[in-house]
Structures are given as C-alpha cells and as structure tokens.
Scaffold this motif. Structure first.
Motif, short mmCIF file in Angstrom:
data_model
loop_
_atom_site.label_atom_id
_atom_site.label_comp_id
_atom_site.label_asym_id
_atom_site.label_seq_id
_atom_site.Cartn_x
_atom_site.Cartn_y
_atom_site.Cartn_z
N ARG A 1 0.79 -1.23 0.00
CA ARG A 1 0.00 0.00 0.00
C ARG A 1 0.83 1.29 0.00
O ARG A 1 0.53 2.19 -0.79
CB ARG A 1 -0.98 -0.01 1.16
CG ARG A 1 -1.90 1.18 1.12
CD ARG A 1 -2.92 1.14 2.20
NE ARG A 1 -3.78 2.30 2.06
CZ ARG A 1 -4.57 2.72 2.98
NH1 ARG A 1 -4.65 2.07 4.12
NH2 ARG A 1 -5.31 3.77 2.78
N LEU B 1 2.07 1.76 -3.51
CA LEU B 1 1.01 1.90 -4.51
C LEU B 1 0.28 3.24 -4.42
O LEU B 1 -0.30 3.69 -5.40
CB LEU B 1 0.02 0.75 -4.39
CG LEU B 1 0.59 -0.64 -4.68
CD1 LEU B 1 -0.46 -1.71 -4.45
CD2 LEU B 1 1.15 -0.72 -6.09
N THR B 2 0.32 3.87 -3.27
CA THR B 2 -0.36 5.16 -3.12
C THR B 2 0.54 6.35 -3.44
O THR B 2 0.05 7.49 -3.50
CB THR B 2 -0.92 5.32 -1.69
OG1 THR B 2 0.16 5.25 -0.75
CG2 THR B 2 -1.94 4.25 -1.38
N ASP C 1 -0.51 8.84 -6.59
CA ASP C 1 -1.65 9.74 -6.34
C ASP C 1 -1.33 10.81 -5.30
O ASP C 1 -1.85 11.90 -5.36
CB ASP C 1 -2.88 8.94 -5.90
CG ASP C 1 -3.49 8.15 -7.04
OD1 ASP C 1 -3.29 8.53 -8.21
OD2 ASP C 1 -4.17 7.15 -6.76
N ARG C 2 -0.49 10.47 -4.34
CA ARG C 2 -0.18 11.41 -3.25
C ARG C 2 0.88 12.44 -3.62
O ARG C 2 0.79 13.59 -3.21
CB ARG C 2 0.27 10.63 -2.02
CG ARG C 2 -0.87 9.92 -1.35
CD ARG C 2 -0.49 9.09 -0.14
NE ARG C 2 0.52 9.70 0.70
CZ ARG C 2 1.46 9.00 1.34
NH1 ARG C 2 1.51 7.70 1.21
NH2 ARG C 2 2.32 9.61 2.11
#
Length: 138
Positions: A127, A130-131, A134-135
């Motif tokens: 996680r 993978l984030t 976008d962040r």
C-alpha cells in the motif's frame, strides 16, 4: 505542489531522478534486481497504445512467500521508488521528444493469480508504494 517538492527531496526521489537522468541504471540497484526476481516485470518495455512507455507486470508470477522472506518493507519501498522514478523519467523523455504529455501505461498479466497474491498482509505491505503516485506526483 510545494508538498510534493518537499516530499521528493525528503524521500530521495529527486536524487534518484537526477541519477537516472545522468545515466544511472535501474538494474544497478540490488533491491530492484531482487524485486524483479520475485515479481516478473518489464519496465518501459515498449510503447503502449496511447504512445506512452509500457510496463508489463506478471502479477500471477509474484512469489509473495519468498518476498516476505527476502525483502523487508523498506527494501521493497526503495526498489519500488526506483522503478517508479525510472518509469516517470522515461515519460518525461518521451514528452520532450513528442512535444506532448506522455503518460505511463501498465499492462497487468493475471495468469496464475491466487489468493496468496491478494492476502491482506501482501496488500498492506504494498500500500505505501502503490499510493505514492496519487499522493506525490501532481
């Protein structure tokens, strides 16, 4: 955007990108090589249907048990950040060459997908990486 710039400096992403743009190689990184033996992928292998660098990932070939035994969460994140920076550097190069914004394209091969690939412990470890797009990548 200021937050993203600050994060890039603090995380080392900016340094990785500078190294790649100076000719550094993704495969010079031990943890990247280890990750590629655990999760088969071809980074920016070809050009995708929309003209962006295409990354192929054989999700069903991912060996989650071996991953847990041989690569820590920090090592995985470092390897993943290097792979992400390399892919996005390829997009930047393609954008300059074509005179338009070029985005990364990813093709996921799920042949062989099993419950072990989507177990909560695997997803929780993945996680943070993978984030990131976008962040922190406006």
């Amino acid at each position: 955007v200021r937050g993203a710039v600050r994060w890039r400096e603090e995380s080392g992403a900016s340094s990785l990108r500078r190294g790649l743009l100076r000719g550094g190689k993704v495969l010079d990184e031990t943890e990247v090589l280890k990750l590629l033996t655990l999760c088969p992928m071809l980074l920016s292998h070809r050009t995708g249907g929309k003209g962006g660098p295409l990354t192929l990932i054989h999700v069903g070939g991912f060996d989650a048990s071996r991953w847990y035994a041989t690569q820590s969460a920090a090592q995985f994140e470092a390897a993943g950040l290097m792979l992400l920076e390399a892919a996005l550097a390829n997009c930047d190069r393609a954008s300059v060459e074509s005179g338009r914004l070029v985005r990364r394209e990813i093709l996921l091969d799920y042949d062989g997908l099993a419950l072990s690939h989507v177990a909560p412990r695997v997803l929780l470890r993945q996680r943070p990486l993978l984030t990131l797009p976008d962040r922190w990548y406006p």
